[in-house]
Design a protein around this motif. Sequence first.
Motif, PDB file in Angstrom:
ATOM      1  N   VAL A  47     -40.141   5.892 -78.802  1.00 50.76           N
ATOM      2  CA  VAL A  47     -40.290   5.628 -80.222  1.00 50.76           C
ATOM      3  C   VAL A  47     -38.942   5.325 -80.883  1.00 50.76           C
ATOM      4  CG1 VAL A  47     -41.006   6.613 -82.443  1.00 50.76           C
ATOM      5  CG2 VAL A  47     -42.341   7.092 -80.371  1.00 50.76           C
ATOM      6  N   SER A  48     -37.975   6.219 -80.692  1.00 54.03           N
ATOM      7  CA  SER A  48     -36.704   6.071 -81.393  1.00 54.03           C
ATOM      8  C   SER A  48     -35.660   6.982 -80.759  1.00 54.03           C
ATOM      9  CB  SER A  48     -36.886   6.434 -82.870  1.00 54.03           C
ATOM     10  OG  SER A  48     -35.687   6.288 -83.586  1.00 54.03           O
ATOM     11  N   SER A  49     -34.382   6.642 -80.961  1.00 55.06           N
ATOM     12  CA  SER A  49     -33.292   7.468 -80.451  1.00 55.06           C
ATOM     13  C   SER A  49     -32.122   7.430 -81.423  1.00 55.06           C
ATOM     14  CB  SER A  49     -32.815   6.966 -79.088  1.00 55.06           C
ATOM     15  OG  SER A  49     -33.852   6.967 -78.144  1.00 55.06           O
ATOM     16  N   ILE A  50     -31.287   8.465 -81.316  1.00 53.86           N
ATOM     17  CA  ILE A  50     -30.083   8.531 -82.122  1.00 53.86           C
ATOM     18  C   ILE A  50     -28.959   9.059 -81.241  1.00 53.86           C
ATOM     19  CG2 ILE A  50     -30.650  10.852 -83.014  1.00 53.86           C
ATOM     20  CD1 ILE A  50     -29.330   9.915 -85.694  1.00 53.86           C
ATOM     21  N   SER A  51     -27.808   8.420 -81.338  1.00 54.39           N
ATOM     22  CA  SER A  51     -26.689   8.830 -80.499  1.00 54.39           C
ATOM     23  C   SER A  51     -26.017  10.062 -81.086  1.00 54.39           C
ATOM     24  CB  SER A  51     -25.676   7.693 -80.382  1.00 54.39           C
ATOM     25  OG  SER A  51     -24.955   7.548 -81.581  1.00 54.39           O
ATOM     26  N   SER A  52     -25.273  10.760 -80.231  1.00 54.93           N
ATOM     27  CA  SER A  52     -24.546  11.944 -80.687  1.00 54.93           C
ATOM     28  C   SER A  52     -23.141  11.602 -81.148  1.00 54.93           C
ATOM     29  CB  SER A  52     -24.477  12.983 -79.566  1.00 54.93           C
ATOM     30  OG  SER A  52     -23.873  12.423 -78.409  1.00 54.93           O
ATOM     31  N   SER A  53     -22.645  10.421 -80.808  1.00 55.24           N
ATOM     32  CA  SER A  53     -21.265  10.066 -81.133  1.00 55.24           C
ATOM     33  C   SER A  53     -21.126   9.513 -82.545  1.00 55.24           C
ATOM     34  CB  SER A  53     -20.745   9.047 -80.117  1.00 55.24           C
ATOM     35  OG  SER A  53     -21.609   7.916 -80.073  1.00 55.24           O
ATOM     36  N   ASP A  54     -21.867   8.449 -82.837  1.00 53.32           N
ATOM     37  CA  ASP A  54     -21.720   7.816 -84.149  1.00 53.32           C
ATOM     38  C   ASP A  54     -23.038   7.706 -84.904  1.00 53.32           C
ATOM     39  OD1 ASP A  54     -21.543   4.341 -82.961  1.00 53.32           O
ATOM     40  OD2 ASP A  54     -23.034   5.926 -82.686  1.00 53.32           O
ATOM     41  N   ALA A  55     -24.040   8.424 -84.417  1.00 58.58           N
ATOM     42  CA  ALA A  55     -25.364   8.435 -85.067  1.00 58.58           C
ATOM     43  C   ALA A  55     -25.991   7.049 -85.106  1.00 58.58           C
ATOM     44  CB  ALA A  55     -25.281   9.036 -86.459  1.00 58.58           C
ATOM     45  N   SER A  56     -25.658   6.201 -84.158  1.00 55.18           N
ATOM     46  CA  SER A  56     -26.363   4.918 -84.060  1.00 55.18           C
ATOM     47  C   SER A  56     -27.834   5.179 -83.781  1.00 55.18           C
ATOM     48  CB  SER A  56     -25.769   4.077 -82.920  1.00 55.18           C
ATOM     49  OG  SER A  56     -24.440   3.730 -83.185  1.00 55.18           O
ATOM     50  N   THR A  57     -28.687   4.353 -84.365  1.00 59.24           N
ATOM     51  CA  THR A  57     -30.117   4.558 -84.220  1.00 59.24           C
ATOM     52  C   THR A  57     -30.788   3.373 -83.541  1.00 59.24           C
ATOM     53  OG1 THR A  57     -30.489   3.688 -86.441  1.00 59.24           O
ATOM     54  CG2 THR A  57     -30.230   6.073 -86.234  1.00 59.24           C
ATOM     55  N   TYR A  58     -31.894   3.645 -82.883  1.00 58.43           N
ATOM     56  CA  TYR A  58     -32.626   2.643 -82.133  1.00 58.43           C
ATOM     57  C   TYR A  58     -34.122   2.887 -82.345  1.00 58.43           C
ATOM     58  CZ  TYR A  58     -28.051   2.839 -79.938  1.00 58.43           C
ATOM     59  OH  TYR A  58     -26.695   2.873 -79.732  1.00 58.43           O
ATOM     60  N   TYR A  59     -34.884   1.792 -82.469  1.00 56.67           N
ATOM     61  CA  TYR A  59     -36.300   1.920 -82.753  1.00 56.67           C
ATOM     62  C   TYR A  59     -37.129   0.966 -81.898  1.00 56.67           C
ATOM     63  CZ  TYR A  59     -34.717   4.316 -86.986  1.00 56.67           C
ATOM     64  OH  TYR A  59     -34.120   5.187 -87.863  1.00 56.67           O
ATOM     65  N   ALA A  60     -38.307   1.421 -81.534  1.00 55.72           N
ATOM     66  CA  ALA A  60     -39.278   0.528 -80.929  1.00 55.72           C
ATOM     67  C   ALA A  60     -39.797  -0.418 -82.008  1.00 55.72           C
ATOM     68  CB  ALA A  60     -40.436   1.338 -80.345  1.00 55.72           C
ATOM     69  N   ASP A  61     -40.151  -1.619 -81.608  1.00 51.36           N
ATOM     70  CA  ASP A  61     -40.628  -2.606 -82.578  1.00 51.36           C
ATOM     71  C   ASP A  61     -41.857  -2.110 -83.338  1.00 51.36           C
ATOM     72  OD1 ASP A  61     -39.871  -5.538 -80.527  1.00 51.36           O
ATOM     73  OD2 ASP A  61     -38.627  -4.352 -81.889  1.00 51.36           O
ATOM     74  N   SER A  62     -42.670  -1.319 -82.692  1.00 50.47           N
ATOM     75  CA  SER A  62     -43.914  -0.857 -83.309  1.00 50.47           C
ATOM     76  C   SER A  62     -43.691   0.088 -84.481  1.00 50.47           C
ATOM     77  CB  SER A  62     -44.794  -0.176 -82.254  1.00 50.47           C
ATOM     78  OG  SER A  62     -44.117   0.929 -81.686  1.00 50.47           O
ATOM     79  N   VAL A  63     -42.500   0.677 -84.577  1.00 51.80           N
ATOM     80  CA  VAL A  63     -42.250   1.642 -85.654  1.00 51.80           C
ATOM     81  C   VAL A  63     -41.102   1.219 -86.555  1.00 51.80           C
ATOM     82  CG1 VAL A  63     -43.084   3.496 -84.178  1.00 51.80           C
ATOM     83  CG2 VAL A  63     -40.616   3.106 -84.376  1.00 51.80           C
ATOM     84  N   LYS A  64     -40.432   0.143 -86.215  1.00 50.45           N
ATOM     85  CA  LYS A  64     -39.282  -0.302 -86.993  1.00 50.45           C
ATOM     86  C   LYS A  64     -39.702  -0.601 -88.429  1.00 50.45           C
ATOM     87  CE  LYS A  64     -36.538  -2.577 -84.457  1.00 50.45           C
ATOM     88  NZ  LYS A  64     -35.944  -3.647 -83.627  1.00 50.45           N
ATOM     89  N   GLY A  65     -38.941  -0.069 -89.369  1.00 54.01           N
ATOM     90  CA  GLY A  65     -39.256  -0.264 -90.776  1.00 54.01           C
ATOM     91  C   GLY A  65     -40.184   0.794 -91.346  1.00 54.01           C
ATOM     92  N   ARG A  66     -40.789   1.595 -90.479  1.00 51.52           N
ATOM     93  CA  ARG A  66     -41.688   2.662 -90.945  1.00 51.52           C
ATOM     94  C   ARG A  66     -41.159   4.049 -90.592  1.00 51.52           C
ATOM     95  NH1 ARG A  66     -46.571   3.219 -88.805  1.00 51.52           N
ATOM     96  NH2 ARG A  66     -46.033   2.304 -86.768  1.00 51.52           N
TER      97      ARG A  66
END
Length: 126
Positions: A47-66
Motif C-alpha cells: 500500500v505505502s511506505s515511508i523511509s526512516s532517513s528523510d521521511a520519503s513516501t511511496y504509494y501504490a497507484d490504487s491509493v495515491k491521492g487518498r
Amino acid sequence: VQLQAFGGGLVQPGGSLKLSCTVSGRTPGFYGIGWFRQAPGKEREWVSSISSSDASTYYADSVKGRFTISRDAANYRAFLQMDNLKSEDTAIYYCAAGDPIGIVVFPAASQAYEYWGQGTLVTVSS
C-alpha cells in the motif's frame, strides 16, 4: 523488533480512517515502515511506505491521492490516514519494518521487510 497495528474498523464508502503502527524493541527508529493489505481471497499487496532517513513516501497507484503515510519518529510510530475509502479498500492491513535502504529501493517488495505486525481489519461498507 515488534510491531503492532491498530485503528481498523467499519466505515462507510467515502469515509476516513487512520491506522497506527507502534514499533518497539531494538533500535525501533532505524527501520523504514511499510503498510500492506490483504483482501479476502486475494494476495497481499503493498500500500505505502515511508523511509526512516528523510521521511520519503511511496504509494501504490490504487491509493495515491487518498492515503497519506506519516511517522512520529520520536515515539516510534507510523500512521496511515485513509480518506475517500472505497469498498475495494476492505482488507486486513499490516505494518512492517524493513532495512532503510531496501525499502527505498524496493518499497513494494515484501522481501524488503523483515518484521511484521499483526493485522487490523478495515471494512468499507454501507
